[in-house]
Design an enzyme around this catalytic site. Structure first.
Site: not given
Length: 168
Positions: A8, A68, A140
């Protein structure tokens, strides 16, 4: 078995999570985040992100990675910096010779929580349900694990489609 590193990306904190996937089963391995020095230059912060992810790749030896996609914000400068952080994360995976899956935020949320409109809280809850050994999760790291879970689902689906006799 496939060991997946989920990422991420973020300039302040880049989440990472590692899961093992085999025959529809997911196993939590580890997770955390790489935090860059907010007082440092952009270049030094990007180096910190790269080095932190490279260390996780060396430590956990994943066979695949997933990241992502960047969400474009109203603030162009913030979007650009996030894109640069994402770029060094992609570079770390490439240097680790890892095949890389890239997923939109809504796709990740749908894979984990069943809806692309899931809240951060819902994603964290579902990650903890799917990977019960995670313990307490920072956002996160939970997001990175969600990316890894999404990638595992997509790899499994692709393998089933490829193996289905009617598609040969």
């Amino acid at each position: 078995m496939i060991r997946i590193l989920g990422i991420d990306p973020g300039l302040t904190a880049t989440g990472w999570g590692v899961v093992d996937a085999e025959a529809g089963t997911l196993e939590f391995v580890a997770c955390g985040r790489v935090v860059s020095d907010a007082e440092g230059s952009l270049a030094s912060r990007l180096v910190e992100i790269y080095a932190g992810l490279a260390e996780q790749i060396e430590t956990f030896r994943p066979t695949s990675a997933a990241i992502e996609e960047t969400v474009v914000n109203k603030n162009a400068a913030s979007s650009l910096k996030l894109g640069q952080a994402r770029g060094v994360a992609v570079l770390a995976a490439a240097h680790g010779l890892l095949p890389l899956g890239e997923y939109a935020s809504k796709t990740v949320k749908r894979a984990v929580a069943g809806t692309g409109a899931a809240t951060k809280s819902q994603v964290v809850t579902m990650v903890r349900i799917l990977l019960p050994r995670t313990g307490k999760l920072v956002s996160d790291a939970a997001d990175a694990l969600a990316v890894a879970i999404c990638h595992a689902h997509h790899l499994e689906t692709a393998a089933r489609i490829k193996l289905h006799p009617s598609l040969a």
